[in-house]
Scaffold this motif. Structure first.
Motif, PDB file in Angstrom:
ATOM      1  N   VAL A 262     -10.159   0.204  -1.658  1.00 31.43           N
ATOM      2  CA  VAL A 262      -8.718   0.053  -1.408  1.00 31.43           C
ATOM      3  C   VAL A 262      -8.384  -1.426  -1.211  1.00 31.43           C
ATOM      4  N   LYS A 263      -9.243  -2.095  -0.438  1.00 31.20           N
ATOM      5  CA  LYS A 263      -9.040  -3.533  -0.228  1.00 31.20           C
ATOM      6  C   LYS A 263      -9.075  -4.274  -1.567  1.00 31.20           C
TER       7      LYS A 263
ATOM      8  N   ARG B 233       1.888   7.871   2.594  1.00 30.72           N
ATOM      9  CA  ARG B 233       0.419   7.907   2.511  1.00 30.72           C
ATOM     10  C   ARG B 233      -0.119   9.103   3.300  1.00 30.72           C
TER      11      ARG B 233
ATOM     12  N   GLU C 294      -5.154   5.715   5.745  1.00 28.81           N
ATOM     13  CA  GLU C 294      -5.455   4.273   5.583  1.00 28.81           C
ATOM     14  C   GLU C 294      -6.168   4.001   4.259  1.00 28.81           C
TER      15      GLU C 294
ATOM     16  N   VAL D 128      -3.320   4.715  -1.354  1.00 31.57           N
ATOM     17  CA  VAL D 128      -2.306   3.785  -1.866  1.00 31.57           C
ATOM     18  C   VAL D 128      -1.260   4.635  -2.590  1.00 31.57           C
TER      19      VAL D 128
ATOM     20  N   LEU E 256      -5.859  -3.500  -3.631  1.00 31.07           N
ATOM     21  CA  LEU E 256      -4.670  -4.193  -3.114  1.00 31.07           C
ATOM     22  C   LEU E 256      -4.734  -5.686  -3.441  1.00 31.07           C
TER      23      LEU E 256
ATOM     24  N   GLN F 195       0.823  -1.228   0.000  1.00 27.65           N
ATOM     25  CA  GLN F 195       0.000   0.000   0.000  1.00 27.65           C
ATOM     26  C   GLN F 195       0.853   1.273   0.000  1.00 27.65           C
TER      27      GLN F 195
END
Ligand code: PLP
Length: 422
Positions: free
Chosen positions: A276-277, A81, A93, A96, A280, A75
Motif C-alpha cells: 500500500v505504501k 475504506r 488501513e 485504497v 501510494l 488513499q
C-alpha cells in the motif's frame, strides 16, 4: 463451484438441411441483438439512481475533517475504506479507494512495476530481459490486453473446475524467474464462473516462485455478485500469503462497477502495508487525490456491508432470470448435440459455451450474419488465440429478458448449423 452441464448424445441432432433451414429462418427475423460485453442493464443502474442526488448540497465533510470537495486523501476517505474492508479481506488501513475503474488500477500497478519495480524488486521490471505472467484460461481479455500492450509474455495455464492447474502453475513459477505475475479471478471468474477452491488459494499463497517480486493480480471483481441464494465465500488471500511468508505477494482489486454504476463507481485495492505504501508513493506524482465526493455518496448510499448485500439481491432478481433463460434454451436446443457444453455459474456476469472443436469462430460469424453480436471467439485467450477454437463467452446481463431469450435461441441455431457443417 462451476458446474458443467452434461453434454453428449447424438452429433447433429438435426439434419444438415434442418439446421440450414433453421438458420435461414433466424436470419429472416432481422434481429439486432448484442451479447458482447458484461454490462449492467439500465434497470440495474436504476437501482442506484439515488446516487445521483447524493451526497447533497450540504454534505461534503468526511471523517477527520476531510473536505471532500478539496484535494487530498490519496488513499481514499476513511469511511469508504472501512465500508469495503470486509469485501477485500483487509483492514481499512490496508485499503485504497480510488476512482472509477479497477482495470485502471491494475494497469497502473503493472506499469509502475515496469517503470519503477515493486517494493521487493531489485530493479524496474522493464530492465529485465523478459517479463512473463501466468494466465489462467479461459480468462478476461482486458487483462491480456494489458500484457500485450506492454510486451509481457503470457503463459496460458488451464483453468479447471476449482481454479488454475496448480501443479502446472507451481512448476512454472518455481523454475522461471521471468514469471513476475499471475492473473487470478478467484470468484465467479470471467468468463467461466469458476470459484477457486480454498486449497488452490492456499497453494497460490504458498508456492515457491523463482522471482522474489512475484505478484498475484487478484481481481476479485465479482466478490459479492451471487446468482443463487448461496453466498459463496473463499479463503482470504492476504492472510494466507502472510502466513506463508509472502506477505507482499497479492495485489487485491475490486470495484463497485457492477454494484452501483459501471461508469461512475469506485475502484478498490488492498494489499500488505508495504504494498500500500508502495502504491501510494507511485500514485503521488500522478494525482493529488481521488474523487472523494463520489466516495462519500457511495458511503451514504450503501451504508454498510449489509446494504451492499441487499443491493446485490436486487441485482440478482434482475439478472438471474436472464442466466436461467439462456441455460434453459441451451438445455432444450443443445442438450443433445455432441461436444457442446456450458457452465452454470453461481455468480458473476458470464456463461461459457463450449462448442465442438474448430467451431467457435464459425458460430460467432453465423450469429453476426443473423444480427446477434457475440464476444469475438478467442477473446478469453492470450492474443485472441483459442487453440481449440471452442470457447464462446455469453454475456446475458445487458439486454432485456425477451431479447436474451431470442439471442440464446439464435446462438443455439448457429451452433446446430456449425456443428452440422463439421
Ligand atoms: N475485472 C473483471 C474480471 C471484469 O470482468 C471487469 C469488467 O467486466 C473488470 C475487471 C472491469 O472493472 P472496472 O469497471 O472496475 O474497471
Amino acid at each position: 463451484m462451476r458446474e458443467v452441464a452434461p453434454s453428449g448424445g447424438v452429433a447433429g441432432a438435426l439434419t444438415g438441411a434442418q439446421a440450414r433451414e433453421g438458420y435461414e429462418a433466424l436470419k429472416a427475423k432481422g434481429l439486432k441483438l448484442n451479447l458482447t460485453r458484461g454490462k449492467p442493464s439500465a434497470a440495474q443502474l436504476d437501482l442506484s439512481a439515488e446516487l445521483l442526488t447524493l451526497p447533497g448540497a450540504a454534505d461534503y465533510m468526511a471523517e477527520g475533517a476531510t473536505d471532500c470537495r478539496n484535494y487530498g486523501a490519496i488513499q481514499g476517505i476513511a469511511e469508504a475504506r472501512r465500508l469495503f474492508a470486509g469485501i477485500l479481506g483487509a483492514p481499512a488501513e490496508q485499503v485504497v479507494v480510488a476512482n472509477n475503474s479497477s482495470l485502471a488500477l491494475m494497469h497502473d500497478a503493472i506499469t509502475y512495476a515496469l517503470l519503477k519495480g515493486t517494493c521487493d524488486s531489485a530493479a524496474p521490471w522493464s530492465r529485465e530481459r523478459e517479463i512473463s505472467f501466468l494466465c489462467p484460461v479461459p480468462g478476461y481479455d482486458r487483462h491480456f490486453t494489458i500484457c500485450e500492450t506492454y510486451g509481457i509474455r503470457m503463459i496460458p495455464v488451464a483453468l479447471g473446475e476449482d481454479g488454475p492447474d496448480m501443479g502446472e502453475a507451481e512448476r512454472l513459477a518455481a523454475k522461471d524467474a521471468t514469471i513476475k505475475g499471475m492473473w487470478c479471478m478467484p470468484k465467479y471468474s470471467n468468463p467461466t464462473g469458476t470459484v477457486y477452491s480454498n486449497e488452490a488459494i492456499e497453494r497460490l499463497a504458498a508456492m515457491k516462485t523463482a522471482a522474489p517480486d512475484f505478484r498475484l493480480l487478484w481481481d476479485n471483481a465479482y466478490a459479492v455478485h451471487h446468482l443463487t441464494s448461496e453466498r459463496i465465500e473463499i479463503a482470504n488471500i492476504l492472510e494466507l500469503t502472510a502466513r506463508h511468508g509472502h506477505a507482499n505477494r497479492a495485489f487485491v482489486f475490486a470495484s463497485t462497477s457492477k454494484i452501483t454504476m459501471a461508469g461512475s463507481g469506485l475502484a478498490l485495492f488492498a494489499a500488505s502495508k508495504d504494498n500500500v505504501k508502495w502504491l501510494l508513493a507511485r500514485m503521488t506524482p500522478r494525482t493529488i487525490g481521488p474523487d472523494k465526493v463520489n466516495q462519500l455518496r457511495h458511503v451514504r448510499f450503501l451504508k454498510n456491508e449489509e446494504g451492499i448485500a441487499r443491493l446485490m439481491e436486487k441485482h440478482r432478481a434482475l439478472i438471474a432470470p436472464k442466466f436461467e433463460k439462456v441455460l434453459e434454451v441451451f438445455e432444450a436446443r443443445l442438450g443433445r448435440v455432441r461436444d457442446v457444453s456450458w457452465t452454470r455459474p453461481k455468480g458473476g456476469y458470464f456463461i461459457t459455451l463450449q462448442v465442438p472443436k474448430g467451431c467457435a469462430r464459425r458460430v460467432v460469424e453465423l450469429a453476426k450474419e443473423a444480427g446477434i453480436e457475440l464476444t469475438p471467439a478467442g477473446a478469453p485467450f492470450p492474443h485472441g488465440n483459442d487453440p481449440e477454437d471452442r470457447t464462446i463467452r455469453i454475456a446475458p446481463t445487458f439486454p432485456d429478458l425477451a431479447e436474451v431469450a431470442q439471442a440464446a435461441e439464435g446462438v443455439a441455431v448457429c451452433v446446430e448449423l456449425a456443428a452440422g457443417e463439421k
